[in-house]
Design a protein around this motif. Structure first.
Motif, PDB file in Angstrom:
ATOM      1  N   LEU A 302     -79.338  19.633  -5.085  1.00  0.00           N
ATOM      2  CA  LEU A 302     -80.790  19.534  -4.954  1.00  0.00           C
ATOM      3  C   LEU A 302     -81.436  19.963  -6.260  1.00  0.00           C
ATOM      4  O   LEU A 302     -81.067  21.000  -6.826  1.00  0.00           O
ATOM      5  CB  LEU A 302     -81.289  20.432  -3.822  1.00  0.00           C
ATOM      6  N   ASP A 303     -82.401  19.180  -6.746  1.00  0.00           N
ATOM      7  CA  ASP A 303     -83.070  19.541  -7.994  1.00  0.00           C
ATOM      8  C   ASP A 303     -83.910  20.801  -7.787  1.00  0.00           C
ATOM      9  O   ASP A 303     -84.194  21.200  -6.655  1.00  0.00           O
ATOM     10  CB  ASP A 303     -83.909  18.374  -8.513  1.00  0.00           C
ATOM     11  N   PRO A 304     -84.292  21.498  -8.875  1.00  0.00           N
ATOM     12  CA  PRO A 304     -84.986  22.789  -8.742  1.00  0.00           C
ATOM     13  C   PRO A 304     -86.252  22.733  -7.899  1.00  0.00           C
ATOM     14  O   PRO A 304     -86.590  23.702  -7.221  1.00  0.00           O
ATOM     15  CB  PRO A 304     -85.303  23.161 -10.196  1.00  0.00           C
ATOM     16  N   ALA A 305     -86.954  21.609  -7.916  1.00  0.00           N
ATOM     17  CA  ALA A 305     -88.198  21.498  -7.150  1.00  0.00           C
ATOM     18  C   ALA A 305     -87.948  21.073  -5.706  1.00  0.00           C
ATOM     19  O   ALA A 305     -88.876  21.032  -4.900  1.00  0.00           O
ATOM     20  CB  ALA A 305     -89.138  20.503  -7.825  1.00  0.00           C
ATOM     21  N   GLY A 306     -86.695  20.759  -5.375  1.00  0.00           N
ATOM     22  CA  GLY A 306     -86.380  20.343  -4.019  1.00  0.00           C
ATOM     23  C   GLY A 306     -86.914  18.971  -3.661  1.00  0.00           C
ATOM     24  O   GLY A 306     -87.064  18.641  -2.486  1.00  0.00           O
ATOM     25  N   LYS A 307     -87.184  18.125  -4.665  1.00  0.00           N
ATOM     26  CA  LYS A 307     -87.761  16.804  -4.406  1.00  0.00           C
ATOM     27  C   LYS A 307     -86.724  15.687  -4.433  1.00  0.00           C
ATOM     28  O   LYS A 307     -87.018  14.559  -4.063  1.00  0.00           O
ATOM     29  CB  LYS A 307     -88.854  16.507  -5.436  1.00  0.00           C
ATOM     30  N   LYS A 308     -85.520  15.993  -4.891  1.00  0.00           N
ATOM     31  CA  LYS A 308     -84.495  14.961  -5.001  1.00  0.00           C
ATOM     32  C   LYS A 308     -83.138  15.553  -4.669  1.00  0.00           C
ATOM     33  O   LYS A 308     -82.824  16.681  -5.052  1.00  0.00           O
ATOM     34  CB  LYS A 308     -84.475  14.377  -6.420  1.00  0.00           C
ATOM     35  N   ALA A 309     -82.328  14.775  -3.944  1.00  0.00           N
ATOM     36  CA  ALA A 309     -80.970  15.188  -3.616  1.00  0.00           C
ATOM     37  C   ALA A 309     -79.986  14.155  -4.145  1.00  0.00           C
ATOM     38  O   ALA A 309     -80.206  12.949  -4.007  1.00  0.00           O
ATOM     39  CB  ALA A 309     -80.804  15.334  -2.107  1.00  0.00           C
ATOM     40  N   SER A 310     -78.909  14.633  -4.754  1.00  0.00           N
ATOM     41  CA  SER A 310     -77.801  13.777  -5.175  1.00  0.00           C
ATOM     42  C   SER A 310     -76.651  14.033  -4.218  1.00  0.00           C
ATOM     43  O   SER A 310     -76.179  15.171  -4.102  1.00  0.00           O
ATOM     44  CB  SER A 310     -77.382  14.101  -6.612  1.00  0.00           C
ATOM     45  N   VAL A 311     -76.198  12.978  -3.533  1.00  0.00           N
ATOM     46  CA  VAL A 311     -75.245  13.124  -2.433  1.00  0.00           C
ATOM     47  C   VAL A 311     -73.985  12.318  -2.710  1.00  0.00           C
ATOM     48  O   VAL A 311     -74.057  11.147  -3.099  1.00  0.00           O
ATOM     49  CB  VAL A 311     -75.864  12.646  -1.103  1.00  0.00           C
ATOM     50  N   ALA A 312     -72.818  12.935  -2.504  1.00  0.00           N
ATOM     51  CA  ALA A 312     -71.540  12.229  -2.565  1.00  0.00           C
ATOM     52  C   ALA A 312     -70.701  12.658  -1.366  1.00  0.00           C
ATOM     53  O   ALA A 312     -70.713  13.832  -0.981  1.00  0.00           O
ATOM     54  CB  ALA A 312     -70.804  12.525  -3.868  1.00  0.00           C
ATOM     55  N   LEU A 313     -69.973  11.695  -0.795  1.00  0.00           N
ATOM     56  CA  LEU A 313     -69.233  11.943   0.439  1.00  0.00           C
ATOM     57  C   LEU A 313     -67.769  11.557   0.292  1.00  0.00           C
ATOM     58  O   LEU A 313     -67.438  10.544  -0.320  1.00  0.00           O
ATOM     59  CB  LEU A 313     -69.835  11.142   1.597  1.00  0.00           C
ATOM     60  N   ALA A 314     -66.908  12.385   0.894  1.00  0.00           N
ATOM     61  CA  ALA A 314     -65.477  12.086   0.965  1.00  0.00           C
ATOM     62  C   ALA A 314     -65.096  12.005   2.440  1.00  0.00           C
ATOM     63  O   ALA A 314     -64.737  13.009   3.055  1.00  0.00           O
ATOM     64  CB  ALA A 314     -64.670  13.167   0.249  1.00  0.00           C
ATOM     65  N   GLY A 315     -65.251  10.812   3.018  1.00  0.00           N
ATOM     66  CA  GLY A 315     -64.895  10.611   4.415  1.00  0.00           C
ATOM     67  C   GLY A 315     -65.712  11.418   5.394  1.00  0.00           C
ATOM     68  O   GLY A 315     -65.287  11.644   6.531  1.00  0.00           O
ATOM     69  N   HIS A 316     -66.894  11.857   4.984  1.00  0.00           N
ATOM     70  CA  HIS A 316     -67.687  12.799   5.782  1.00  0.00           C
ATOM     71  C   HIS A 316     -68.943  12.126   6.331  1.00  0.00           C
ATOM     72  O   HIS A 316     -69.477  11.204   5.705  1.00  0.00           O
ATOM     73  CB  HIS A 316     -68.089  13.994   4.911  1.00  0.00           C
ATOM     74  N   PRO A 317     -69.443  12.578   7.502  1.00  0.00           N
ATOM     75  CA  PRO A 317     -70.689  12.018   8.037  1.00  0.00           C
ATOM     76  C   PRO A 317     -71.844  12.175   7.051  1.00  0.00           C
ATOM     77  O   PRO A 317     -71.991  13.235   6.432  1.00  0.00           O
ATOM     78  CB  PRO A 317     -70.941  12.850   9.305  1.00  0.00           C
ATOM     79  N   PRO A 318     -72.681  11.144   6.901  1.00  0.00           N
ATOM     80  CA  PRO A 318     -73.813  11.233   5.966  1.00  0.00           C
ATOM     81  C   PRO A 318     -74.817  12.295   6.403  1.00  0.00           C
ATOM     82  O   PRO A 318     -75.151  12.388   7.593  1.00  0.00           O
ATOM     83  CB  PRO A 318     -74.446   9.837   6.036  1.00  0.00           C
ATOM     84  N   PRO A 319     -75.317  13.116   5.483  1.00  0.00           N
ATOM     85  CA  PRO A 319     -76.390  14.056   5.824  1.00  0.00           C
ATOM     86  C   PRO A 319     -77.633  13.308   6.303  1.00  0.00           C
ATOM     87  O   PRO A 319     -77.830  12.125   5.997  1.00  0.00           O
ATOM     88  CB  PRO A 319     -76.656  14.781   4.503  1.00  0.00           C
ATOM     89  N   ILE A 320     -78.465  14.010   7.040  1.00  0.00           N
ATOM     90  CA  ILE A 320     -79.702  13.436   7.574  1.00  0.00           C
ATOM     91  C   ILE A 320     -80.891  14.101   6.894  1.00  0.00           C
ATOM     92  O   ILE A 320     -80.935  15.332   6.772  1.00  0.00           O
ATOM     93  CB  ILE A 320     -79.787  13.645   9.097  1.00  0.00           C
ATOM     94  N   MET A 321     -81.830  13.290   6.437  1.00  0.00           N
ATOM     95  CA  MET A 321     -83.086  13.789   5.907  1.00  0.00           C
ATOM     96  C   MET A 321     -84.162  13.493   6.944  1.00  0.00           C
ATOM     97  O   MET A 321     -84.304  12.343   7.388  1.00  0.00           O
ATOM     98  CB  MET A 321     -83.423  13.101   4.586  1.00  0.00           C
ATOM     99  N   ALA A 322     -84.904  14.506   7.368  1.00  0.00           N
ATOM    100  CA  ALA A 322     -85.876  14.297   8.436  1.00  0.00           C
ATOM    101  C   ALA A 322     -87.104  15.171   8.242  1.00  0.00           C
ATOM    102  O   ALA A 322     -87.014  16.312   7.782  1.00  0.00           O
ATOM    103  CB  ALA A 322     -85.239  14.598   9.796  1.00  0.00           C
ATOM    104  N   ASP A 323     -88.272  14.609   8.587  1.00  0.00           N
ATOM    105  CA  ASP A 323     -89.501  15.375   8.743  1.00  0.00           C
ATOM    106  C   ASP A 323     -90.232  14.803   9.951  1.00  0.00           C
ATOM    107  O   ASP A 323     -89.688  13.962  10.679  1.00  0.00           O
ATOM    108  CB  ASP A 323     -90.350  15.356   7.468  1.00  0.00           C
ATOM    109  N   ARG A 324     -91.452  15.227  10.186  1.00  0.00           N
ATOM    110  CA  ARG A 324     -92.144  14.806  11.401  1.00  0.00           C
ATOM    111  C   ARG A 324     -92.482  13.319  11.405  1.00  0.00           C
ATOM    112  O   ARG A 324     -92.770  12.739  12.454  1.00  0.00           O
ATOM    113  CB  ARG A 324     -93.420  15.619  11.571  1.00  0.00           C
ATOM    114  N   ASN A 325     -92.424  12.685  10.237  1.00  0.00           N
ATOM    115  CA  ASN A 325     -92.777  11.267  10.145  1.00  0.00           C
ATOM    116  C   ASN A 325     -91.594  10.325  10.305  1.00  0.00           C
ATOM    117  O   ASN A 325     -91.777   9.115  10.446  1.00  0.00           O
ATOM    118  CB  ASN A 325     -93.459  10.990   8.800  1.00  0.00           C
TER     119      ASN A 325
END
Length: 426
Positions: A302-325
């Motif tokens: 996660l970047d210092p401001a928390g505005k961007k995530a860099s994601v890599a997976l090795a056979g793992h379930p994808p993370p979920i990004m969620a808010d009220r919208n």
């Protein structure tokens, strides 16, 4: 307690340790002796759980991060492992004739000793800043049953006479450490080491993140599983998040999971690149674990401001990004699990995060719950739940996700571990 010199004094001290009425009292007395004999502010007592793993059963003066990384290590790792295996060479200046490893100056050790002489080194004591380090074997009937580990951030804290006294003492007390009467307490200590290595309760705020964590252990007799996680700061203020699941159950699986977590943590600190971290970890694991073992993993920066995530997976379930919208799954394209084959490539997905978004990482035990009709509590239901509960704090949300998954299941006993890690920018 002061350790008197001479055979009678050592025998009296050994008798005092062995007469302890509980395992905890025995370990406490032993740590007291270490502090009185050495000038080291940090010490650990390791006792074999099997010939492959040496968990920490007692400690003093160690930082939480160091303790987590070192609470359970394989006996093939580092100089402590060589002492535990009896694989020492007294012709080398850093080993004693009694099989201990001792250095009063880590910098001098690294300058004088060759890589071949040292063998594989984890480097954790070096990273912690220790200058004096020693590992003394604990014996029972000439068999090594544990290791006494001492360390200080100052040089020249262990006199030769102190090492000899501790070696003599440790040759006499091993029988008490492995006594059948303390078996239940040893198992509790082992469970504590596993928890410390894989599933410690995180602080609610780490760096610029609010963090929540929840875990449910499987109900099987060998229920200790391979789920693990980590959250830590990277250079420049970015944050690293890791969630993984090593195959199998039992102490062996948990030990390999601890090793995998430590490896991913070290590599992400070095590279700050999720894909490069997975590729390097895969190369190391593919050459060192059996063919039937593997680990899935999600690695996020996660970047210092928390505005961007860099994601890599090795056979793992994808993370979920969620808010009220709404919600979205991130890193949909996963590379193969770690340790399956060399040369695997992994991709990074860049994801923009809204100011109030939660990033939810989890293991597959969470979504594998099935109701009485055999219907799965799948990723879509989980994502909808993340959206509808987005008003909760990260800690509350993690606990709620585990609770709903538990309630959904028609099974009374959990077949697999469940782990949830929730991160949200402050």
């Amino acid at each position: 307690m002061n350790l008197e010199t001479g055979t009678d004094g050592i025998r009296a001290t050994a008798d005092s340790i062995m007469s302890a009425v509980s395992y905890e009292a025995l370990l406490t007395t032993l740590l007291d002796v270490i502090r009185s004999v050495s000038a080291c502010e940090s010490a650990m007592v390791r006792v074999f759980s099997s010939r492959d793993w040496i968990p920490v059963h007692a400690h003093t003066g160690m930082s939480p991060r160091f303790l987590r990384d070192e609470s359970l290590i394989p006996s093939v790792d580092c100089l402590c492992g060589r002492v535990a295996r009896g694989d020492t060479d007294p012709s080398l200046f850093f080993f004693t004739r009694s099989g201990s490893f001792v250095t009063n100056d880590v910098d001098s050790l690294l300058a004088r000793a060759t890589d071949e002489q040292l063998g594989p080194v984890r480097g954790r004591c070096i990273a912690e800043g220790f200058k004096t380090v020693a590992a003394v074997p604990i014996l029972h009937e000439r068999r090594i049953v544990g290791v006494l580990h001492m360390a200080s951030k100052q040089k020249e804290r262990l006199a030769p006479e102190a090492v000899e006294l501790l070696e003599t003492l440790c040759s006499q007390i091993g029988g008490s450490l492995v006594s059948e009467g303390f078996e239940l307490e040893r198992q509790r200590k082992l469970l504590g080491s596993l928890t410390e290595a894989l599933l410690p309760q995180p602080p609610e705020v780490i760096g610029g993140l609010r963090v929540g964590f929840a875990h449910r252990g499987a109900s099987a007799p060998d229920a200790v599983g391979g789920d693990f996680y980590d959250v830590f700061e990277l250079e420049g203020g970015a944050m690293g998040l890791i969630v993984g699941d090593f195959s199998g159950h039992g102490v062996g699986a948990a030990g390999l999971a601890a090793r995998c977590r430590f490896l991913l943590h070290r590599l992400l600190l070095e590279t700050a690149d999720p894909a490069a971290t997975l590729e390097a970890a895969n190369e190391e694991l593919a050459g060192s674990i059996s063919e039937d073992k593997f680990s899935t993993a999600a690695v996020v920066v996660l970047d210092p401001a928390g505005k961007k995530a860099s994601v890599a997976l090795a056979g793992h379930p994808p993370p979920i990004m969620a808010d009220r919208n709404g919600w979205a799954r991130t890193g949909e394209v996963a590379g193969p699990p770690l340790g399956v084959s060399r040369g695997a490539a992994y991709d990074v997905e860049e994801v923009a995060l809204s100011p109030e978004a939660s990033l939810v990482l989890y293991t597959d035990g969470l979504t594998d719950s099935r109701n009485e009709k055999g219907q799965r509590f799948g990723p879509r239901q989980l994502a909808e739940l993340c959206r509808s509960r987005s008003h909760l704090s990260p800690s509350e949300l993690a606990g709620e996700l585990c609770r709903v998954s538990d309630d959904y299941s028609a099974r009374k006993h959990l077949p697999d571990d469940k782990l949830v890690l929730v991160a949200r920018a402050q």
